[in-house]
Design a protein around this motif. Sequence first.
Motif, PDB file in Angstrom:
ATOM      1  N   LYS A   1       0.864  -1.185   0.000  1.00 12.69           N
ATOM      2  CA  LYS A   1       0.000   0.000   0.000  1.00 12.69           C
ATOM      3  C   LYS A   1       0.900   1.233   0.000  1.00 12.69           C
ATOM      4  O   LYS A   1       1.719   1.430   0.901  1.00 12.69           O
ATOM      5  N   PRO A   2       0.773   2.101  -0.996  1.00 17.58           N
ATOM      6  CA  PRO A   2       1.641   3.277  -1.055  1.00 17.58           C
ATOM      7  C   PRO A   2       1.184   4.368  -0.088  1.00 17.58           C
ATOM      8  O   PRO A   2       0.031   4.405   0.334  1.00 17.58           O
ATOM      9  N   TYR A   3       2.123   5.256   0.270  1.00 15.16           N
ATOM     10  CA  TYR A   3       1.718   6.443   1.010  1.00 15.16           C
ATOM     11  C   TYR A   3       1.486   7.581   0.023  1.00 15.16           C
ATOM     12  O   TYR A   3       1.995   7.578  -1.097  1.00 15.16           O
ATOM     13  N   ARG A   4       0.738   8.573   0.462  1.00 15.81           N
ATOM     14  CA  ARG A   4       0.240   9.613  -0.448  1.00 15.81           C
ATOM     15  C   ARG A   4       0.892  10.955  -0.155  1.00 15.81           C
ATOM     16  O   ARG A   4       1.004  11.376   1.003  1.00 15.81           O
TER      17      ARG A   4
ATOM     18  N   ASN B   1      -2.266  19.949  -7.981  1.00 15.55           N
ATOM     19  CA  ASN B   1      -2.993  19.410  -9.133  1.00 15.55           C
ATOM     20  C   ASN B   1      -3.185  17.895  -9.081  1.00 15.55           C
ATOM     21  O   ASN B   1      -3.466  17.283 -10.103  1.00 15.55           O
ATOM     22  N   GLY B   2      -3.030  17.305  -7.907  1.00 15.07           N
ATOM     23  CA  GLY B   2      -3.202  15.866  -7.830  1.00 15.07           C
ATOM     24  C   GLY B   2      -2.502  15.281  -6.628  1.00 15.07           C
ATOM     25  O   GLY B   2      -2.460  15.892  -5.548  1.00 15.07           O
ATOM     26  N   ALA B   3      -1.922  14.093  -6.808  1.00 17.61           N
ATOM     27  CA  ALA B   3      -1.262  13.423  -5.689  1.00 17.61           C
ATOM     28  C   ALA B   3      -0.297  12.376  -6.239  1.00 17.61           C
ATOM     29  O   ALA B   3      -0.440  11.897  -7.374  1.00 17.61           O
ATOM     30  N   GLN B   4       0.686  12.038  -5.404  1.00 13.15           N
ATOM     31  CA  GLN B   4       1.616  10.953  -5.708  1.00 13.15           C
ATOM     32  C   GLN B   4       1.412   9.834  -4.698  1.00 13.15           C
ATOM     33  O   GLN B   4       1.185  10.086  -3.504  1.00 13.15           O
ATOM     34  N   PHE B   5       1.514   8.598  -5.186  1.00  5.61           N
ATOM     35  CA  PHE B   5       1.331   7.424  -4.354  1.00  5.61           C
ATOM     36  C   PHE B   5       2.630   6.624  -4.417  1.00  5.61           C
ATOM     37  O   PHE B   5       2.941   6.008  -5.430  1.00  5.61           O
ATOM     38  N   VAL B   6       3.388   6.651  -3.310  1.00  4.59           N
ATOM     39  CA  VAL B   6       4.777   6.216  -3.307  1.00  4.59           C
ATOM     40  C   VAL B   6       4.912   4.862  -2.605  1.00  4.59           C
ATOM     41  O   VAL B   6       4.404   4.667  -1.490  1.00  4.59           O
TER      42      VAL B   6
ATOM     43  N   ASN C   1      10.657   0.911  -2.254  1.00  3.16           N
ATOM     44  CA  ASN C   1      11.681   1.249  -3.255  1.00  3.16           C
ATOM     45  C   ASN C   1      11.489   2.627  -3.892  1.00  3.16           C
ATOM     46  O   ASN C   1      12.203   2.985  -4.821  1.00  3.16           O
ATOM     47  N   LYS C   2      10.497   3.387  -3.414  1.00  2.14           N
ATOM     48  CA  LYS C   2      10.256   4.775  -3.834  1.00  2.14           C
ATOM     49  C   LYS C   2       9.662   4.931  -5.231  1.00  2.14           C
ATOM     50  O   LYS C   2       9.510   6.048  -5.724  1.00  2.14           O
ATOM     51  N   GLU C   3       9.347   3.833  -5.935  1.00  2.00           N
ATOM     52  CA  GLU C   3       8.590   3.972  -7.182  1.00  2.00           C
ATOM     53  C   GLU C   3       7.228   4.559  -6.853  1.00  2.00           C
ATOM     54  O   GLU C   3       6.760   4.462  -5.702  1.00  2.00           O
ATOM     55  N   LEU C   4       6.565   5.124  -7.842  1.00  2.00           N
ATOM     56  CA  LEU C   4       5.301   5.770  -7.530  1.00  2.00           C
ATOM     57  C   LEU C   4       4.387   5.846  -8.750  1.00  2.00           C
ATOM     58  O   LEU C   4       4.836   5.733  -9.895  1.00  2.00           O
ATOM     59  N   MET C   5       3.126   6.038  -8.473  1.00  2.00           N
ATOM     60  CA  MET C   5       2.138   6.456  -9.460  1.00  2.00           C
ATOM     61  C   MET C   5       1.663   7.840  -9.066  1.00  2.00           C
ATOM     62  O   MET C   5       1.429   8.115  -7.884  1.00  2.00           O
TER      63      MET C   5
ATOM     64  N   ARG D   1      10.053   6.152 -11.401  1.00  2.00           N
ATOM     65  CA  ARG D   1      10.944   5.375 -10.544  1.00  2.00           C
ATOM     66  C   ARG D   1      11.143   6.021  -9.177  1.00  2.00           C
ATOM     67  O   ARG D   1      11.443   5.347  -8.194  1.00  2.00           O
ATOM     68  N   SER D   2      10.983   7.356  -9.119  1.00  2.00           N
ATOM     69  CA  SER D   2      11.198   8.070  -7.864  1.00  2.00           C
ATOM     70  C   SER D   2      10.517   9.428  -7.964  1.00  2.00           C
ATOM     71  O   SER D   2      10.151   9.885  -9.059  1.00  2.00           O
ATOM     72  N   VAL D   3      10.374  10.091  -6.819  1.00  2.00           N
ATOM     73  CA  VAL D   3       9.788  11.432  -6.807  1.00  2.00           C
ATOM     74  C   VAL D   3      10.635  12.379  -7.637  1.00  2.00           C
ATOM     75  O   VAL D   3      10.133  13.233  -8.384  1.00  2.00           O
ATOM     76  N   GLY D   4      11.956  12.224  -7.555  1.00  2.00           N
ATOM     77  CA  GLY D   4      12.836  13.089  -8.314  1.00  2.00           C
ATOM     78  C   GLY D   4      12.722  12.938  -9.809  1.00  2.00           C
ATOM     79  O   GLY D   4      13.110  13.836 -10.568  1.00  2.00           O
TER      80      GLY D   4
END
Length: 580
Positions: A121-124, A129-134, A138-142, A173-176
């Motif tokens: 379960k990712p954290y948000r 303009n939206g959200a990231q689900f990490v 391993n820090k990948e995200l949608m 792959r990451s927030v960056g």
Amino acid sequence: MSIKLSRTALISNMMTSALIADLDVVWFPAPRLDSPSVFARLLDEERGGHWGIAFDGEVVSTRYVAGTNVLETRVRAGEGEVRVLDFMPIGMPAIMRIVEAPSGLAYETVFDPAMRYGLVKPYRLDSKNGAQFVNPLNKELMEFIVLEGNCSPLGGNAWRCRGPAKFIGHYARSVGNSILGGGKSIVYSMLGEALDKVLEFWRVKEVKGGAGLRSSSIVLLLSMIHRSTGGIAASPTTSLPEIVGESRNWDYRFIWVRDSSLAAKALMQEGYLVDGRGAMNFLLSVVEPTAKPFDHPFYGVDGSPPGDEEELPWLAGYGGSRPVRVGNAASTQLQLDVEGWFMDALHTYYSLTGDDVYIRNYWWVVEATAEWCSKSYALPDAGMWEERGEARHYTHSKVMMWVALDRAAKLASGVGFREEGDEWRGRAGEVRQYVLANQPRMFTKYFGSSEVDSALLVLPLYGFVDPRDERFAATLNAIERELIRNGLVLRYSKDFLGSARHPFLLTSEWLAMVYSMLGRRAEAEAILGRIERCSSTVGLLGEHLDVDSCEPRGNYPHIFSHAGYLLAREALDGSPIIAN
């Protein structure tokens, strides 16, 4: 209640793909077709994750924009109609969605990813303009981004919107390296521009066949090409069951030699020589000349050897069908038929192009394949059906080794290597006599068996026997008597897991071709007509078909069924294109 596959459509950018069921993204592996999923509601409605758009109304139509895999869904909501376009940009692991709705119409979208096949379960992380689900591991995200539109967040990963909107769901792959994180700009400044680029990509393909199954079959085969390597993956899904509630659930997100060869042949016959040759280039790139040419029956989309088969016990499975599997243990099997499929496709390319330079450049592959088949045809194997257990002398496997030698001899003659051509023609004759000596009265599933399987239908299609040969006539009678269900044909009566239940579409298409060769056109048309009527709402086919409900079974969609349909339809409408 399980999602109805017949109402599910594929979108793809030839790197990965997604399945959408009535505006709900229920399957999406990222960043590649064979990656772990971030949306997998298809395999577990509670924990799999999904991205839905919900209106107070009903879906009235789902179709592809003609000649493309851009999905158009129309919804009747209130007193107006909504049009939603779903597609994937060519160069990004992302899904883009355009909602064309009346300005005052309210609706909701739920963006609820679950990483690693629903395990994590990712954290948000919220943004303007939206959200990231990490993924915390391993820090990948949608990331969910509202590019245009009047939307405000609700609880539970939902947003409420009014009127027109444009969304993107992007894997990073990451927030960056993400869009909202500032490390990656959107490839196209406007979503509409991305759509234009996708439509232009498909316009250049000039897909034929109107709105029927021919057109959707061509689009599906092209959509399953892995753009980086040219290989054609068998299916975009894993673990969709052959029989709902049972354990015949396999991962098909690989490039099978036989499936890809047949798909390449069908594309080339339809005029897509560049795409077909790209698929052949992939297969040529994985040949091992010092051993069995294809030391695996399938490969990863990047050409790598396949990994181990694993079970995912935390997923409930489609309709409770467990286990859910990733990877496929058939990777270690000896399957003798695959070289024949490959050589037949290579010969098809040469027959259509007369490209001596190409064949001479890969002559070492032709030589290695002919030498292997000459020495190894008497070995037992797992066969086309990938039986897990005792290896046997499957008749179909032996015949496909004859096909490999026969096509090698034809290629040798074509490019001027007469000595090799004579030698391999003689070896093909030896294999043929070996098969006939072990099948004196009729052809059976394997030497010494009294059973038939529908793989035997290829014998006249590849020119091994005349369709009116007495042995084949007896075989056809047995197949009609034992394997036909509601006009379509099972692949066999039983295997190591028990009885087969649903017809196999490729061999049903082969049966139509055999009937065509025998002048039984009405019966051939009835088979193809049944398949056409039971294709999904957007013209897609599964590996099997539940003839009672017209629901696809097995992994869906599947290139075998679509390639076989194109070849069978051409055989009925034009000249037989598999027959020697």
